[in-house]
Write an enzyme that holds these catalytic residues in place. Structure first.
Site, PDB file in Angstrom:
ATOM      1  N   CYS A  96      34.303 -25.124  42.242  1.00 37.80           N
ATOM      2  CA  CYS A  96      33.390 -24.787  41.146  1.00 37.80           C
ATOM      3  C   CYS A  96      32.822 -23.377  41.367  1.00 37.80           C
ATOM      4  O   CYS A  96      32.421 -23.023  42.468  1.00 37.80           O
ATOM      5  CB  CYS A  96      32.249 -25.809  41.086  1.00 37.80           C
ATOM      6  SG  CYS A  96      31.129 -25.489  39.717  1.00 37.80           S
ATOM      7  N   CYS A 102      25.178 -23.825  43.185  1.00 40.22           N
ATOM      8  CA  CYS A 102      24.133 -24.828  43.439  1.00 40.22           C
ATOM      9  C   CYS A 102      24.098 -25.137  44.955  1.00 40.22           C
ATOM     10  O   CYS A 102      25.101 -25.613  45.500  1.00 40.22           O
ATOM     11  CB  CYS A 102      24.409 -26.086  42.625  1.00 40.22           C
ATOM     12  SG  CYS A 102      24.876 -25.721  40.916  1.00 40.22           S
ATOM     13  N   CYS A 157      25.410 -28.440  46.647  1.00 35.59           N
ATOM     14  CA  CYS A 157      26.638 -29.083  46.182  1.00 35.59           C
ATOM     15  C   CYS A 157      27.874 -28.793  47.033  1.00 35.59           C
ATOM     16  O   CYS A 157      28.203 -27.639  47.305  1.00 35.59           O
ATOM     17  CB  CYS A 157      26.894 -28.678  44.739  1.00 35.59           C
ATOM     18  SG  CYS A 157      28.270 -29.592  44.022  1.00 35.59           S
ATOM     19  N   CYS A 195      29.910 -41.981  29.679  1.00 33.98           N
ATOM     20  CA  CYS A 195      29.008 -40.900  30.064  1.00 33.98           C
ATOM     21  C   CYS A 195      29.858 -39.801  30.677  1.00 33.98           C
ATOM     22  O   CYS A 195      30.844 -40.087  31.360  1.00 33.98           O
ATOM     23  CB  CYS A 195      27.981 -41.426  31.069  1.00 33.98           C
ATOM     24  SG  CYS A 195      26.896 -40.121  31.699  1.00 33.98           S
ATOM     25  N   ARG A 247      16.931 -43.953  37.053  1.00 37.02           N
ATOM     26  CA  ARG A 247      18.075 -44.295  37.907  1.00 37.02           C
ATOM     27  C   ARG A 247      17.825 -43.919  39.368  1.00 37.02           C
ATOM     28  O   ARG A 247      17.540 -42.761  39.675  1.00 37.02           O
ATOM     29  CB  ARG A 247      19.328 -43.566  37.411  1.00 37.02           C
ATOM     30  CG  ARG A 247      20.600 -43.911  38.193  1.00 37.02           C
ATOM     31  CD  ARG A 247      21.786 -43.143  37.652  1.00 37.02           C
ATOM     32  NE  ARG A 247      22.039 -43.467  36.268  1.00 37.02           N
ATOM     33  CZ  ARG A 247      22.831 -44.461  35.844  1.00 37.02           C
ATOM     34  NH1 ARG A 247      23.482 -45.191  36.719  1.00 37.02           N
ATOM     35  NH2 ARG A 247      22.996 -44.683  34.565  1.00 37.02           N
TER      36      ARG A 247
HETATM   37  N1  SAM Z   1      29.218 -29.557  37.380  1.00 35.19           N
HETATM   38  C1  SAM Z   1      28.398 -30.265  36.499  1.00 35.19           C
HETATM   39  C2  SAM Z   1      26.959 -29.827  36.568  1.00 35.19           C
HETATM   40  O1  SAM Z   1      26.512 -29.344  37.582  1.00 35.19           O
HETATM   41  O2  SAM Z   1      26.258 -29.972  35.566  1.00 35.19           O
HETATM   42  C3  SAM Z   1      28.464 -31.770  36.679  1.00 35.19           C
HETATM   43  C4  SAM Z   1      28.543 -32.383  38.042  1.00 35.19           C
HETATM   44  S1  SAM Z   1      27.146 -32.149  39.122  1.00 35.19           S
HETATM   45  C5  SAM Z   1      27.768 -32.658  40.654  1.00 35.19           C
HETATM   46  C6  SAM Z   1      25.968 -33.361  38.595  1.00 35.19           C
HETATM   47  C7  SAM Z   1      24.660 -33.461  39.321  1.00 35.19           C
HETATM   48  O3  SAM Z   1      24.839 -34.117  40.557  1.00 35.19           O
HETATM   49  C8  SAM Z   1      23.943 -32.186  39.710  1.00 35.19           C
HETATM   50  O4  SAM Z   1      23.270 -31.609  38.642  1.00 35.19           O
HETATM   51  C9  SAM Z   1      22.989 -32.674  40.761  1.00 35.19           C
HETATM   52  O5  SAM Z   1      21.776 -33.058  40.181  1.00 35.19           O
HETATM   53  C10 SAM Z   1      23.703 -33.889  41.369  1.00 35.19           C
HETATM   54  N2  SAM Z   1      24.127 -33.608  42.744  1.00 35.19           N
HETATM   55  C11 SAM Z   1      25.165 -32.833  43.124  1.00 35.19           C
HETATM   56  N3  SAM Z   1      25.250 -32.771  44.462  1.00 35.19           N
HETATM   57  C12 SAM Z   1      24.236 -33.512  44.947  1.00 35.19           C
HETATM   58  C13 SAM Z   1      23.785 -33.809  46.274  1.00 35.19           C
HETATM   59  N4  SAM Z   1      24.380 -33.324  47.344  1.00 35.19           N
HETATM   60  N5  SAM Z   1      22.720 -34.614  46.408  1.00 35.19           N
HETATM   61  C14 SAM Z   1      22.086 -35.115  45.306  1.00 35.19           C
HETATM   62  N6  SAM Z   1      22.464 -34.848  44.053  1.00 35.19           N
HETATM   63  C15 SAM Z   1      23.519 -34.049  43.869  1.00 35.19           C
HETATM   64 FE1  SF4 Z   2      29.411 -26.888  40.249  1.00 39.63          FE
HETATM   65 FE2  SF4 Z   2      28.284 -28.603  41.905  1.00 39.63          FE
HETATM   66 FE3  SF4 Z   2      26.784 -26.893  40.554  1.00 39.63          FE
HETATM   67 FE4  SF4 Z   2      28.018 -28.896  39.228  1.00 39.63          FE
HETATM   68  S1  SF4 Z   2      26.417 -29.093  40.780  1.00 39.63           S
HETATM   69  S2  SF4 Z   2      27.890 -26.738  38.644  1.00 39.63           S
HETATM   70  S3  SF4 Z   2      29.876 -29.068  40.454  1.00 39.63           S
HETATM   71  S4  SF4 Z   2      28.309 -26.363  42.116  1.00 39.63           S
END
Ligand code: SAM
Ligand code: SF4
Ligand code: DTB
Length: 362
Positions: free
Chosen positions: A70, A74, A77, A145, A277
């Site tokens: 990606c 973030c 992530c 979803c 949730r």
């Molecule tokens: N890429 C898209 C986005 O960021 O909108 C969708 C997938 S993203 C993984 C969805 C959500 O998962 C993120 O916005 C975050 O809130 C949650 N998330 C991701 N990694 C996480 C982690 N290590 N611990 C807790 N929540 C996480």
């Molecule tokens: Fe990409 Fe992870 Fe951020 Fe979603 S949360 S936009 S998968 S880096």
């Protein structure tokens, strides 16, 4: 063995206390966080019971339909291309494979299937595939979803037309803490996507992550942002950070368990009609802590041994916990039942009118 299911027809309880507050100040939210723990739990549970069956939890299954690589940054992530993490990158899954996974999820008792993609936003070339996924999963009788990143107005409308019930897009953290966590898209970008989702007619799933080193004020501010959305999101995931090896947040200090439970309770009080949730992070929680989250008003979980890339409790552990707590899973029929009851009522009224007609005719 699958989770036991229990259809419930919601009655007048839904009409009690219809006021939903949309002008929360951070100070008001902090005052809730500062309540003695037992007072906070009592208040949350009382409000919970006015709107929901306190012994019912909705269960969804997650599937990563496109994993890793990606472009976003973030900091929590594992799927960001910017960090060296131990995940297997995968291209967009074939529709058929997605439907196989959804079929299994349904057999295990899930009522909603949530498909996530490691994208900043879906590209036009991806849309036909994701639309087919929505149609296919919907045809299996599951709620649908997706969480695919930012959406344009047009993309949101296409997803809605294909039958997407919910779109998940989290605010993640407070506006004040936001730039410490993500720099490649703005907080306003997230609000704009939520607007597009809502305007297209889909239900909104939006929440955040706690345990990222934020302070009390940030947690209060995140919840105020969510609760002040009009209407409030139907589903509010509260994620406990899963510390993923290789990400900038892998070594952040643990959030105290009670502070996490407080977040659930405050979310319940502020968003009385939403499903709250208990989302990522359950693998690191013992049964007692999860039970406290349910007592605080959490009424939805991800079910199945994997989230997107991180571990989730094994299915049999969740079944055992639900059995110990006497928790039943919510069925989609809750809504359908309401619709069925409405239909039956309408038919009964028409029948009655016919009866009256015949009566009058004599
Ligand atoms: N890429 C898209 C986005 O960021 O909108 C969708 C997938 S993203 C993984 C969805 C959500 O998962 C993120 O916005 C975050 O809130 C949650 N998330 C991701 N990694 C996480 C982690 N290590 N611990 C807790 N929540 C996480
Ligand atoms: Fe990409 Fe992870 Fe951020 Fe979603 S949360 S936009 S998968 S880096
Ligand atoms: C949400 O709020 N949490 C889920 C879902 N929406 C998409 C994702 C949790 C991801 C946890 C980390 C992982 O599996 O990589």
């Amino acid at each position: 063995m699958s989770l036991s299911v229990n259809a419930t027809i919601k009655t007048t309880e839904n009409t009690i206390n219809d006021e939903v507050k949309h002008n929360w100040t951070i100070a008001e939210v902090k005052a809730l966080f500062d309540l003695p723990f037992n007072d906070l739990m009592f208040k949350a549970q009382t409000i919970h019971r006015q709107h929901f069956n306190a012994n019912e939890v909705q269960v969804s299954t997650l599937l990563s339909i496109k994993t890793g690589a990606c472009p976003e940054d973030c900091k929590y992530c594992s799927q960001s291309a910017r960090y060296k993490t131990d995940i297997d990158k995968e291209r967009l899954m074939e529709v058929e494979k997605v439907l196989e996974a959804a079929t299994k999820a349904k057999e295990m008792g899930s009522t909603r299937f949530c498909m996530g993609a490691a994208w900043r936003n879906p590209k036009e070339r991806d849309m036909p595939y994701v639309l087919d996924m929505v149609k296919g999963v919907k045809a299996l009788g599951l709620e649908t979803c997706m969480t695919l990143g930012m959406l344009s107005e047009d993309q949101a409308q296409q997803l809605n037309a294909a039958g997407l019930d919910y779109y998940n897009h989290n605010l993640d953290t407070s506006p004040e803490n936001y730039n410490n966590i993500i720099t490649t898209r703005t907080f306003q970008d997230r609000l704009d996507t939520l607007d597009n989702v809502r305007s297209a007619g889909m239900k909104v799933c939006s929440g955040g992550i706690v345990g990222m080193g934020e302070n009390n004020s940030d947690r209060a501010s995140l919840l105020a942002q969510l609760a002040n959305l009009k209407p409030q999101p139907e589903s509010v995931p509260i994620n406990m950070l899963v510390k993923m090896e290789g990400t900038p947040l892998s070594d952040v200090d643990d959030l105290d368990s009670f502070d996490f439970i407080r977040c659930i309770a405050v979310a319940r009080i502020m968003m009385p009609k939403s499903h709250v949730r208990l989302s990522a992070g359950r693998s690191a929680m013992n049964e007692q802590m999860q039970a406290m989250c349910f007592l605080a008003g959490a009424n939805s979980i991800f079910y199945g041994c994997k989230l997107l890339t991180a571990k989730n409790p094994e299915t049999n552990q969740d079944i055992a916990l639900f059995e110990k707590l006497g928790i039943n899973t919510e069925t989609i029929a809750d809504n359908n039942n309401e619709q069925q009851v409405a239909k039956q009522l309408a038919t009964a009224i028409v029948d009655k009118q016919h009866e009256d007609l015949f009566y009058n005719a004599q």
